[in-house]
Design a protein around this motif. Structure first.
Motif, PDB file in Angstrom:
ATOM      1  N   ASN A  54       1.618  16.055  -6.470  1.00  0.00           N
ATOM      2  CA  ASN A  54       1.609  15.771  -5.020  1.00  0.00           C
ATOM      3  C   ASN A  54       2.805  14.924  -4.602  1.00  0.00           C
ATOM      4  N   ARG A  55       3.965  15.249  -5.151  1.00  0.00           N
ATOM      5  CA  ARG A  55       5.143  14.428  -4.877  1.00  0.00           C
ATOM      6  C   ARG A  55       5.922  14.874  -3.632  1.00  0.00           C
ATOM      7  N   HIS A  56       5.679  16.059  -3.120  1.00  0.00           N
ATOM      8  CA  HIS A  56       6.306  16.520  -1.872  1.00  0.00           C
ATOM      9  C   HIS A  56       7.823  16.681  -1.928  1.00  0.00           C
TER      10      HIS A  56
ATOM     11  N   SER B 179      12.330   3.562  -3.540  1.00  0.00           N
ATOM     12  CA  SER B 179      12.536   4.596  -2.532  1.00  0.00           C
ATOM     13  C   SER B 179      11.805   5.859  -2.976  1.00  0.00           C
ATOM     14  N   HIS B 180      11.169   6.538  -2.039  1.00  0.00           N
ATOM     15  CA  HIS B 180      10.551   7.825  -2.377  1.00  0.00           C
ATOM     16  C   HIS B 180      11.551   8.934  -2.048  1.00  0.00           C
ATOM     17  N   PRO B 181      11.818   9.856  -2.981  1.00  0.00           N
ATOM     18  CA  PRO B 181      12.832  10.889  -2.723  1.00  0.00           C
ATOM     19  C   PRO B 181      12.585  11.689  -1.439  1.00  0.00           C
TER      20      PRO B 181
ATOM     21  N   GLY C  54       0.804  -1.223   0.000  1.00  0.00           N
ATOM     22  CA  GLY C  54       0.000   0.000   0.000  1.00  0.00           C
ATOM     23  C   GLY C  54       0.834   1.268   0.000  1.00  0.00           C
ATOM     24  N   CYS C  55       0.156   2.396   0.029  1.00  0.00           N
ATOM     25  CA  CYS C  55       0.849   3.676  -0.038  1.00  0.00           C
ATOM     26  C   CYS C  55      -0.054   4.774   0.518  1.00  0.00           C
ATOM     27  N   ASP C  56       0.574   5.703   1.251  1.00  0.00           N
ATOM     28  CA  ASP C  56      -0.170   6.834   1.813  1.00  0.00           C
ATOM     29  C   ASP C  56       0.114   8.125   1.066  1.00  0.00           C
ATOM     30  N   ASN C  57       0.847   8.055  -0.020  1.00  0.00           N
ATOM     31  CA  ASN C  57       1.314   9.294  -0.653  1.00  0.00           C
ATOM     32  C   ASN C  57       0.306   9.950  -1.590  1.00  0.00           C
ATOM     33  N   TYR C  58      -0.578   9.179  -2.143  1.00  0.00           N
ATOM     34  CA  TYR C  58      -1.620   9.716  -3.034  1.00  0.00           C
ATOM     35  C   TYR C  58      -1.068  10.662  -4.092  1.00  0.00           C
ATOM     36  N   CYS C  59      -0.089  10.199  -4.835  1.00  0.00           N
ATOM     37  CA  CYS C  59       0.350  10.982  -5.998  1.00  0.00           C
ATOM     38  C   CYS C  59      -0.866  11.104  -6.925  1.00  0.00           C
ATOM     39  N   ALA C  60      -1.001  12.279  -7.529  1.00  0.00           N
ATOM     40  CA  ALA C  60      -2.262  12.585  -8.215  1.00  0.00           C
ATOM     41  C   ALA C  60      -2.585  11.656  -9.375  1.00  0.00           C
ATOM     42  N   TYR C  61      -1.553  11.017  -9.936  1.00  0.00           N
ATOM     43  CA  TYR C  61      -1.764  10.177 -11.128  1.00  0.00           C
ATOM     44  C   TYR C  61      -1.932   8.700 -10.785  1.00  0.00           C
ATOM     45  N   CYS C  62      -1.748   8.332  -9.515  1.00  0.00           N
ATOM     46  CA  CYS C  62      -1.500   6.927  -9.198  1.00  0.00           C
ATOM     47  C   CYS C  62      -2.703   6.220  -8.579  1.00  0.00           C
ATOM     48  N   ILE C  63      -2.951   5.027  -9.053  1.00  0.00           N
ATOM     49  CA  ILE C  63      -4.100   4.243  -8.597  1.00  0.00           C
ATOM     50  C   ILE C  63      -3.750   3.369  -7.382  1.00  0.00           C
ATOM     51  N   VAL C  64      -2.441   3.234  -7.103  1.00  0.00           N
ATOM     52  CA  VAL C  64      -1.999   2.265  -6.082  1.00  0.00           C
ATOM     53  C   VAL C  64      -2.692   2.416  -4.724  1.00  0.00           C
ATOM     54  N   PRO C  65      -2.774   3.624  -4.151  1.00  0.00           N
ATOM     55  CA  PRO C  65      -3.416   3.718  -2.826  1.00  0.00           C
ATOM     56  C   PRO C  65      -4.866   3.221  -2.837  1.00  0.00           C
TER      57      PRO C  65
ATOM     58  N   GLY D 158       8.481  -2.816  -2.134  1.00  0.00           N
ATOM     59  CA  GLY D 158       7.445  -2.032  -1.469  1.00  0.00           C
ATOM     60  C   GLY D 158       7.280  -0.741  -2.233  1.00  0.00           C
ATOM     61  N   GLN D 159       6.108  -0.114  -2.114  1.00  0.00           N
ATOM     62  CA  GLN D 159       5.885   1.137  -2.839  1.00  0.00           C
ATOM     63  C   GLN D 159       6.811   2.231  -2.306  1.00  0.00           C
ATOM     64  N   ASN D 160       7.180   2.120  -1.047  1.00  0.00           N
ATOM     65  CA  ASN D 160       8.027   3.142  -0.451  1.00  0.00           C
ATOM     66  C   ASN D 160       8.810   2.512   0.697  1.00  0.00           C
TER      67      ASN D 160
HETATM   68  S1  SF4 Z   1       3.457   6.731  -7.355  1.00  0.00           S
HETATM   69 FE1  SF4 Z   1       4.327   5.530  -5.710  1.00  0.00          FE
HETATM   70  S2  SF4 Z   1       4.415   6.955  -4.000  1.00  0.00           S
HETATM   71 FE2  SF4 Z   1       2.976   7.827  -5.442  1.00  0.00          FE
HETATM   72  S3  SF4 Z   1       0.941   7.066  -4.817  1.00  0.00           S
HETATM   73 FE3  SF4 Z   1       1.742   5.636  -6.367  1.00  0.00          FE
HETATM   74  S4  SF4 Z   1       2.728   4.043  -5.190  1.00  0.00           S
HETATM   75 FE4  SF4 Z   1       2.476   5.786  -3.798  1.00  0.00          FE
END
Ligand code: SF4
Length: 424
Positions: free
Chosen positions: A261-263, A222-224, A142-153, A186-188
């Motif tokens: 939303n990459r922070h 790794s997330h930057p 899973g992932c808590d980052n909620y990048c605007a383009y990403c479906i993963v979360p 892992g996603q991060n």
């Molecule tokens: S791109 Fe990576 S960090 Fe961003 S929401 Fe998707 S899985 Fe999470």
């Protein structure tokens, strides 16, 4: 024995999930077969990251369902559940991303056909591995980052780390099965934290390195924003931890990074690159680039090319943005025209090819240490190995070399592959 064939789409984490399901089925009364024709059940483990991946899976389901009992698993199963059932009424079952350990129940199902939504996740210690030298282990989901383009979360849920003891048990099993390398997935992975023991990612690397038989540890992604100086230094100081960091940049424009939303900013990203280079001379950095995010102008795009040049990536995974229903970016105005996206994609590919070629060519004449992983897929008479910093080197040899380390002199180099000969 009932035969099951598993088809996997998508990333390495999906490969691991398929190995998990195969491990669970193998421990029960099922035979995993590599021959789809002879199978009674076909499990299709799917990916939702891009529309293209979903389209490919849908056409695979459509073909398989004609004469097999089909189970759709993974990200699409989690995302589409009823929609899949409506589209393919003969579907045997749907198994979402939290429910891989329920795969036996899904095969022996009664009326219940949808196994999705949050449930307790179990990890078998003994998976049915596709490889013999490198074992992949998902350490977090899973992932808590909620990048605007990403479906993963939305399809893999909120970030959760596995318990360290379970991971170490899996590594010990890999070591006793003769594996030499472990790759954490892992996603991060940087934000790994086992809540029970309080052990973070550096701690997990330290504990894993104590297991004898495993010679190399790798990890991705790794997330930057979470790659601290301290973590870089602890990776650099650990001899078993490979000196390769996969660090997705996505865009070199601060404006686009904010919209994504990459922070982090391009400057922060480059500060990570500098720190890695300083702490791990000779280490490799690879990245992901996303072109054509909504609103990306030519100026934004040029900034991405500039960051790529400054960072000097060893390799990049380059993607064209594709809107995913349910994400913020899918609703944004000014979606970039497909032709323009393609043009940008080709520009990035071209630049990366040039950078990668310069890097690999500089290896000609040098000595490297490789772990032989198997025959080369293109030149079957050659064996393929990997360096600590993830460079692929092919050498003459035979399958008896698999799983052994060799010192090799690099004799030729192409963009992504080098050739070499063993130093006697
Ligand atoms: S791109 Fe990576 S960090 Fe961003 S929401 Fe998707 S899985 Fe999470």
């Amino acid at each position: 024995m009932t035969k099951v064939f598993i088809k996997t789409f998508g990333c390495q984490m999906n490969v691991y999930d398929s190995e998990r399901m195969a491990g669970v089925l193998g421990a029960d009364d099922f035979e995993i077969t590599g021959d789809e024709k002879s199978a009674e059940y076909v499990i299709i483990n799917t990916c939702s990251v891009r529309q293209h991946a979903e389209d490919r899976a849908l056409s695979y389901i459509g073909a398989a369902i004609k004469d097999k009992k089909v189970i759709v698993a993974g990200c699409m199963a989690e995302r589409m559940q009823d929609e899949l059932m409506a589209k393919f009424p003969r579907l045997h079952a749907v198994v979402g991303t939290f429910n891989f350990s329920n795969i036996v129940s899904a095969i022996n199902r009664g009326k219940k056909k949808i196994f999705a939504g949050i449930t307790e996740e179990k990890y078998p210690v003994k998976l049915r591995r596709n490889e013999k030298v490198r074992g992949y282990i998902t350490i977090m989901q899973g992932c808590d980052n909620y990048c605007a383009y990403c479906i993963v979360p939305y399809v893999r849920g909120r970030e959760r780390s596995r318990d360290v003891e379970g991971i170490l048990a899996e590594i010990r099993q890999l070591a006793s099965d003769g594996f030499k390398e472990v790759m954490f997935l892992g996603q991060n992975v940087n934000s790994f934290l086992d809540a029970k023991s309080g052990i973070n990612f550096s701690g997990l690397l330290r504990k894993s390195a104590e297991i004898s038989g495993i010679e190399r540890l790798r990890f991705m992604t790794s997330h930057p924003k979470d790659l601290t100086d301290e973590l870089i230094e602890s990776i650099a100081a650990a001899p078993k931890v490979c000196k390769h960091i996969h660090l997705p940049l996505q865009s070199g424009s601060d404006r686009i990074l904010k919209m994504m939303n990459r922070h982090y900013t391009a400057d922060w990203y480059l500060s990570r690159v500098r720190k890695i280079r300083e702490a791990m001379p000779g280490g490799a950095i690879t990245t992901d680039i996303l072109v054509g995010f909504p609103g990306e102008t030519d100026v934004d795009f040029q900034q991405t090319l500039e960051v790529m040049k400054k960072a000097g990536f060893d390799a990049s995974y380059i993607f064209k943005y594709s809107p995913r229903r349910g994400t913020k970016a899918a609703l944004m105005d000014s979606q970039v025209d497909e032709k323009e996206k393609l043009k940008r994609l080709n520009n990035v590919l071209e630049l990366q090819k040039k950078i990668s070629e310069d890097i690999t060519k500089a290896y000609v004449g040098r000595e490297v240490k490789i772990l032989v992983t198997g025959p080369n897929m293109v030149i079957k008479t050659m064996m393929e190995g990997i360096t600590d910093n993830s460079k692929k080197v092919i050498i003459p040899g035979d399958t008896g070399m698999i799983g052994n380390f060799y010192r090799v002199k690099v004799t030729r180099a192409q963009t992504a592959v080098m050739e070499g000969e063993i130093i006697k």
